[in-house]
Write an enzyme that holds these catalytic residues in place. Structure first.
Site, PDB file in Angstrom:
ATOM      1  N   GLY A   1       0.763  -1.236   0.000  1.00 40.49           N
ATOM      2  CA  GLY A   1       0.000   0.000   0.000  1.00 40.49           C
ATOM      3  C   GLY A   1       0.795   1.288   0.000  1.00 40.49           C
ATOM      4  O   GLY A   1       0.231   2.371  -0.094  1.00 40.49           O
ATOM      5  N   HIS A   2       2.115   1.218   0.078  1.00 37.44           N
ATOM      6  CA  HIS A   2       2.914   2.462   0.184  1.00 37.44           C
ATOM      7  C   HIS A   2       4.097   2.436  -0.759  1.00 37.44           C
ATOM      8  O   HIS A   2       5.195   2.059  -0.363  1.00 37.44           O
ATOM      9  CB  HIS A   2       3.415   2.642   1.611  1.00 37.44           C
ATOM     10  CG  HIS A   2       3.892   4.022   1.906  1.00 37.44           C
ATOM     11  ND1 HIS A   2       5.216   4.399   1.808  1.00 37.44           N
ATOM     12  CD2 HIS A   2       3.221   5.132   2.295  1.00 37.44           C
ATOM     13  CE1 HIS A   2       5.340   5.674   2.150  1.00 37.44           C
ATOM     14  NE2 HIS A   2       4.144   6.126   2.451  1.00 37.44           N
ATOM     15  N   MET A   3       3.974   2.770  -1.888  1.00 38.04           N
ATOM     16  CA  MET A   3       2.878   3.218  -2.728  1.00 38.04           C
ATOM     17  C   MET A   3       2.645   2.119  -3.770  1.00 38.04           C
ATOM     18  O   MET A   3       3.627   1.561  -4.254  1.00 38.04           O
ATOM     19  CB  MET A   3       3.208   4.516  -3.449  1.00 38.04           C
ATOM     20  CG  MET A   3       3.647   5.647  -2.578  1.00 38.04           C
ATOM     21  SD  MET A   3       2.199   6.263  -1.685  1.00 38.04           S
ATOM     22  CE  MET A   3       2.932   7.524  -0.697  1.00 38.04           C
TER      23      MET A   3
END
Length: 170
Positions: A66-68
């Site tokens: 999720g990052h990124m």
């Protein structure tokens, strides 16, 4: 722009000489699973209160997805967590505070200077500046391939005994 002075010259330590592996780190730090941010300790200088260790970052780190998405980079707060774990490890290993566990007490003058990605060896260098019964202060610098990616001051606080117990809450 003036170059930041290093806590310790990299020629003084060998990242391939492990003096504390993950099992030894676990004896002093309570983080487990995805929150373990140190793989090994490779240098300690008790006279100057310096400790060096690293985290080998794999493709399955909890933040990768999720990052990124499509361009994973290590979050700055996770970099700071790794520095906090280094300070805690050193403090607990040398019994510098009378506490079962050291908690995150604060950050000061933190700067993020580069990108950290899966596959990198994230090196953390920490130097204890001050220890009192209620707080420790430590400067830290983090590197990837010899380039400083993060630095600052971290503070640690003793956590109450009931927080440090290994018994699950009901």
């Amino acid at each position: 722009m003036t170059k930041k002075a290093l806590i310790v010259d990299p020629s003084e330590y060998d990242l391939n000489r492990v003096i504390a592996d993950i099992e030894e780190i676990r004896r002093h730090n309570r983080q487990r699973h995805e929150m373990e941010q140190l793989t090994a300790i490779c240098y300690e200088d008790p006279e100057r209160h310096i400790c060096v260790g690293y985290k080998d970052l794999g493709p399955d780190e909890f933040w990768v997805r999720g990052h990124m998405p499509g361009m994973p980079i290590m979050p700055g707060v996770v970099m700071c967590e790794a520095a906090a774990q280094m300070a805690s490890y050193y403090t607990q290993r040398h019994k510098l505070m009378d506490t079962a566990m050291v908690g995150f007490g604060g950050l000061k003058d933190v700067r993020f200077r580069g990108v950290v990605r899966p596959g990198d060896r994230f090196v953390v260098v920490a130097q204890l500046l001050r220890v009192r019964s209620t707080m420790l202060t430590c400067q830290f610098q983090c590197f990837v391939r010899g380039n400083m990616v993060c630095d600052g001051i971290i503070k640690g606080i003793p956590l109450p005994e009931d927080v440090a117990k290994d018994t699950p809450s009901s």
